[in-house]
Motif scaffolding. Structure first.
Motif, PDB file in Angstrom:
ATOM      1  N   LEU A  99       0.859  -1.171   0.000  1.00 48.48           N
ATOM      2  CA  LEU A  99       0.000   0.000   0.000  1.00 48.48           C
ATOM      3  C   LEU A  99       0.899   1.227   0.000  1.00 48.48           C
ATOM      4  CD1 LEU A  99      -2.246  -1.241   2.945  1.00 48.48           C
ATOM      5  CD2 LEU A  99      -2.470  -1.806   0.525  1.00 48.48           C
ATOM      6  N   LEU A 100       1.136   1.786  -1.174  1.00 47.76           N
ATOM      7  CA  LEU A 100       1.984   2.975  -1.314  1.00 47.76           C
ATOM      8  C   LEU A 100       1.065   4.190  -1.353  1.00 47.76           C
ATOM      9  CD1 LEU A 100       4.687   4.366  -1.714  1.00 47.76           C
ATOM     10  CD2 LEU A 100       4.488   3.875  -4.160  1.00 47.76           C
ATOM     11  N   ALA A 104      -0.176  10.379   1.901  1.00 49.57           N
ATOM     12  CA  ALA A 104      -0.040  10.324   3.359  1.00 49.57           C
ATOM     13  C   ALA A 104       1.403  10.042   3.788  1.00 49.57           C
ATOM     14  CB  ALA A 104      -0.954   9.245   3.936  1.00 49.57           C
ATOM     15  N   GLY A 105       2.291   9.785   2.827  1.00 53.44           N
ATOM     16  CA  GLY A 105       3.691   9.511   3.146  1.00 53.44           C
ATOM     17  C   GLY A 105       3.893   8.155   3.789  1.00 53.44           C
ATOM     18  N   SER A 106       3.326   7.110   3.183  1.00 52.80           N
ATOM     19  CA  SER A 106       3.390   5.788   3.792  1.00 52.80           C
ATOM     20  C   SER A 106       3.605   4.699   2.742  1.00 52.80           C
ATOM     21  CB  SER A 106       2.082   5.524   4.547  1.00 52.80           C
ATOM     22  OG  SER A 106       2.036   4.220   5.027  1.00 52.80           O
ATOM     23  N   ALA A 117       5.555  -4.471   7.808  1.00 55.40           N
ATOM     24  CA  ALA A 117       6.560  -3.405   7.756  1.00 55.40           C
ATOM     25  C   ALA A 117       5.916  -2.141   7.209  1.00 55.40           C
ATOM     26  CB  ALA A 117       7.737  -3.806   6.870  1.00 55.40           C
ATOM     27  N   GLN A 118       6.485  -1.009   7.619  1.00 59.24           N
ATOM     28  CA  GLN A 118       6.011   0.274   7.105  1.00 59.24           C
ATOM     29  C   GLN A 118       7.147   1.278   7.134  1.00 59.24           C
ATOM     30  OE1 GLN A 118       3.008   2.625   9.298  1.00 59.24           O
ATOM     31  NE2 GLN A 118       1.923   2.732   7.341  1.00 59.24           N
ATOM     32  N   ALA A 119       7.222   2.071   6.086  1.00 61.62           N
ATOM     33  CA  ALA A 119       8.152   3.203   6.037  1.00 61.62           C
ATOM     34  C   ALA A 119       7.327   4.463   5.871  1.00 61.62           C
ATOM     35  CB  ALA A 119       9.112   3.055   4.859  1.00 61.62           C
ATOM     36  N   THR A 120       7.751   5.524   6.542  1.00 61.90           N
ATOM     37  CA  THR A 120       7.051   6.790   6.394  1.00 61.90           C
ATOM     38  C   THR A 120       7.996   7.815   5.769  1.00 61.90           C
ATOM     39  OG1 THR A 120       7.621   7.429   8.651  1.00 61.90           O
ATOM     40  CG2 THR A 120       5.484   6.348   8.330  1.00 61.90           C
TER      41      THR A 120
END
Length: 182
Positions: A99-100, A104-106, A117-120
Motif C-alpha cells: 500500500l503505497l 499520506a507519506g506511507s 513493515a512500514q516506512a514513512t
C-alpha cells in the motif's frame, strides 16, 4: 517462464530463478498517484523480484517488491529511498500486499493480511513518469538494458492499481488472491 495448466490448480507462472521474466515495457508509471498491489507468490530463493519498475541505480519514481538476502522489501524511491522491509525466511506461498500512499507519506507491506513493515516519508505528489520497464520476475539492471534478481518460484496472481484501496477493498482483494494461492 512456464505456465502450468491442466491438473494444476490454480494455474500459475513458474520462474526458474535463472533467466525467466516477463516485461510489459514502459507502463504503470506512478504519475502523481498512490498505488496498491497484491500478489500471490512463493519465492524459493534468497533473491528474487516479484515485480519492479526500477533499475539497480539511483533515481526517483522507482518501485518494486523484491526479496534480497533475507529481507522482503517494498521499495519506493522519491528524493530518498523509502523501503518497507521485514526479515523473511519463509518460502511458503503467501499473499503479499503493498500500500503505497504517497499522499499520506506511507509505504506499507502486508503478508497474508497482516502488516509486517512500514516506512514513512514526507507526503508528496511529484509526477513520476520514468522510462524504466515494468518487469515481472526480475529487476532491471543499472542501465535497464538487462535484468538481475530473477524470481525463483511461482506467481499465482498479480494486481497493480494506481490508486488507494479502502480497508474493505484490501480485505476482499487479499481474500480473492489467497483463494488462488495454494
Amino acid at each position: 517462464t512456464s505456465y502450468a495448466t491442466g491438473s494444476a490448480f490454480p494455474p500459475y507462472l513458474f520462474f526458474d530463478g535463472v533467466d525467466d521474466f516477463l516485461t510489459a515495457g514502459d507502463v504503470i508509471d506512478l504519475g502523481t498517484n498512490n498505488q496498491t498491489s497484491f500478489s500471490g507468490v512463493n519465492i524459493s530463493s534468497a533473491i528474487g523480484a516479484v515485480y519492479a519498475k526500477s533499475v539497480a541505480a539511483a533515481g526517483a519514481g522507482r518501485y518494486s517488491l523484491v526479496r534480497d538476502l533475507g529481507l522482503l522489501t517494498s521499495l519506493f524511491a522519491n528524493a530518498s529511498i523509502n523501503n518497507a522491509s521485514v526479515t523473511d525466511s519463509s518460502i511458503a506461498a503467501r499473499v503479499l500486499s503493498v500500500l503505497l500512499t504517497r499522499s499520506a507519506g506511507s509505504n506499507t507491506l502486508r503478508s497474508n493480511g497482516v502488516q509486517v513493515a512500514q516506512a514513512t516519508f514526507t507526503p508528496e505528489s511529484a509526477n513520476y513518469n520514468t522510462s524504466y520497464r515494468f518487469l515481472i520476475g526480475a529487476y532491471g539492471n543499472a542501465t535497464d538494458t538487462g535484468q538481475i534478481s530473477y524470481l525463483n518460484g511461482n506467481l499465482y496472481s498479480l494486481i497493480v492499481a494506481n490508486s488507494s484501496y479502502s480497508a474493505g477493498q484490501i480485505s476482499s482483494t487479499e481474500s480473492w488472491v489467497a483463494a488462488k494461492t495454494p
